[in-house]
Design an enzyme around this catalytic site. Sequence first.
Site, PDB file in Angstrom:
ATOM      1  N   SER A 166       0.844  -1.202   0.000  1.00 27.63           N
ATOM      2  CA  SER A 166       0.000   0.000   0.000  1.00 27.63           C
ATOM      3  C   SER A 166       0.868   1.237   0.000  1.00 27.63           C
ATOM      4  O   SER A 166       1.998   1.235   0.503  1.00 27.63           O
ATOM      5  CB  SER A 166      -0.911   0.013   1.228  1.00 27.63           C
ATOM      6  OG  SER A 166      -1.580   1.258   1.361  1.00 27.63           O
ATOM      7  N   TYR A 209      -1.982  -0.374  10.547  1.00 29.63           N
ATOM      8  CA  TYR A 209      -2.045  -0.751   9.128  1.00 29.63           C
ATOM      9  C   TYR A 209      -0.795  -0.304   8.381  1.00 29.63           C
ATOM     10  O   TYR A 209      -0.167  -1.074   7.653  1.00 29.63           O
ATOM     11  CB  TYR A 209      -3.297  -0.125   8.508  1.00 29.63           C
ATOM     12  CG  TYR A 209      -3.491  -0.443   7.042  1.00 29.63           C
ATOM     13  CD1 TYR A 209      -3.909  -1.703   6.618  1.00 29.63           C
ATOM     14  CD2 TYR A 209      -3.263   0.536   6.066  1.00 29.63           C
ATOM     15  CE1 TYR A 209      -4.095  -1.986   5.274  1.00 29.63           C
ATOM     16  CE2 TYR A 209      -3.446   0.264   4.720  1.00 29.63           C
ATOM     17  CZ  TYR A 209      -3.858  -0.993   4.324  1.00 29.63           C
ATOM     18  OH  TYR A 209      -4.048  -1.274   2.993  1.00 29.63           O
TER      19      TYR A 209
END
Length: 700
Positions: A578, A591
């Site tokens: 990501s 995250y």
Amino acid sequence: MTATDQFSHVDYLWDEQKAAALEGDEVGLFLYRSNILGADLRITNFGGGNTSCKTIEKDPLTGEEVEVMWVKGSGGDIGTLTRSGIAGLYTSRLRDLKNVYRGIEHEDEMVGLFYHCLYDLDSRAPSIDTPLHGLLPFKHIDHLHPDALIAVAAAEDSEAVTKEIWGDTMGWVPWQRPGFDLGLQLEKCLNENPGIRGIVLGSHGLFTWGDTSYECYMNSLEVIEQVSRYIAEREGKDRPVFGGARMESLPDAGRKKQAAKMAPILRGMCSSHKRMIGHFTDDERVLQFINSHDLDKLAPLGTSCPDHFLRTKIKPLVLEMPSDADLSNPEAIKTQLEPAFEQYRKDYAEYYESCKHPDSPAMRDPNPVVILYPGVGMFTFAKNKQTARVASEFYINAINVMRGAEAISSYTALPRQEAFNIEYWLLEEDKLKRQPPEQPLSRRVALITGGGGGIGRAIAEKLAAEGANVVLTDLKKDRLEEANQAFGRDISAIATCDVADANSVTEAFYEACLAFGGVDIVVHSAGLAISKSIEETELADWDLLQNVLAKGQFLLTKAGAKVMKTQGFGGDIINIASKNGLVSGPKNIAYGTAKAAQQHMSRLAAAELAADGIRVNTVNPDGVIVGSKIWEGDWAEGRAKAYGIKVEDLPAHYANRNLLKQIIRPEDIANGVFAFVGILDKSTGNTLNVDGGMPGAFTR
């Protein structure tokens, strides 16, 4: 007694209602008959045999009524035959070719002349078997390869057995390569034996006929049923089938696990010429044969029917290894097996050299197609899954033939020279040359986590569209089953998998190896997201993200690298990370940290695995909202809250913040994965941002 009650060795599939709907359409009924015959693999295999019918049509030039023969075209399959797969020829013109036939040594030139006989200009290319139908007078004809019938055809006293079973009602023609001359021999046999219901072709198959499609169908089934019962009455009567068992199989679970461990070893060894895709079966007929006393006698003889050995090679390779051998050291097993593979390749080369003609095509891949592992099962390897599966089916037919022939008298294989003349027939070579080019990812197997939906499913669909076989894994079986419906047969497999559980990951790779022989591409796409401030983030949140994203990637990399090293031809590991692993943002500590771990782990793995030809790269998405499972539920609400907007405004928000002002979709990430595995074959340790352009995530 109903028609169904007559048969116990073949399936009676004629449906009166479906047939009635085709009344008056002779070609439609011929196609229906073909399809139901092809649905029973005891009658004929995929691509095997051919069928025909003759109708009266109006000549487009003269307006006169002419007889037209409709017959399966080259390369077709009767089980799936449609109008686009048949050829329509003037019967009279086909028979007129007898006037120009120059003899068997010039037989191949006749194939080009079939095109001068075409009535239907949209016809599929006529096959070499076209004259076998055209020179016989019957309206409906079936040419089939039933196991029981070929057992008679391959028995050493085939002609006498034919007479014993059918008396004067069946003709018999000795082995001859298919072609115009064989059509003449069938015509001659019929003229010398008027009134027969069919003809047995030595070492080859069966011809039957009828005045209607139904009569032809029933004639075929009755002949096959009769010979099947003849064999069944003799099997095991004088001696056990295949001489009885000399060993027992491993239990079912043990067989599957042993096969899964052995598959990538064999795949690597069978791919010395070109990479292959595998198939495994432990069908009870296979186990009976490979565990028998007669294995060593019958397996080296090879197959008899040309349709069999064209797909299986002339003989299999039998592994001389205990069924419960310790396979934990693949390199040691390869060393142990290599002499057998070398001998097989040497034998094949000697077969080629001793049988070749001055104009024979160059020798093809000398590696085995069929590998028998006593106590475990049968592996087959070919250019794709369908071809490997069909080879397996054909060898099971060959096993049935050997069992039947041994029950009758003794099995005889086709002479090696005759086999070579079929395998290296110039017409077969031309057929191979006409095949479409392979796709970029042909012969490769990809395992994708999170394949049940969103980005993972899009990646699977993209890689499959480019030619790969795909193994979809996910936690939820129902999602996998739904996603799997998007793929055709022989393209995909599924495996439920918890990427944070080492045993579950191992089992997923076992499933992949059983389905396709190994793995070449691993894509870790499974993921979830939690958006909370530092104060709100619980230890359970932290552990969950680390387990699925970082630990899962480690376990997949470890298991994938092990399979790839075993195969010996490298591979690709692609991790979906990501932008958040590069860019800091609010309410993202757990995250973002896990994604950063994924990215650096990819670089570390790339540095370590490069020596084995394994490339490791990362694709960084950002803002994949539309179509992504990760945005369902609390995460979307958390991000919307963090940015002070509504959930429904998230797609526009993420698009507006990137340089290209584009919404990023799952298929965009799939294209990024394909770039690494299909184009950038000299790239490793790299990161590809698929985010529309986020300056903060620029890596240089």
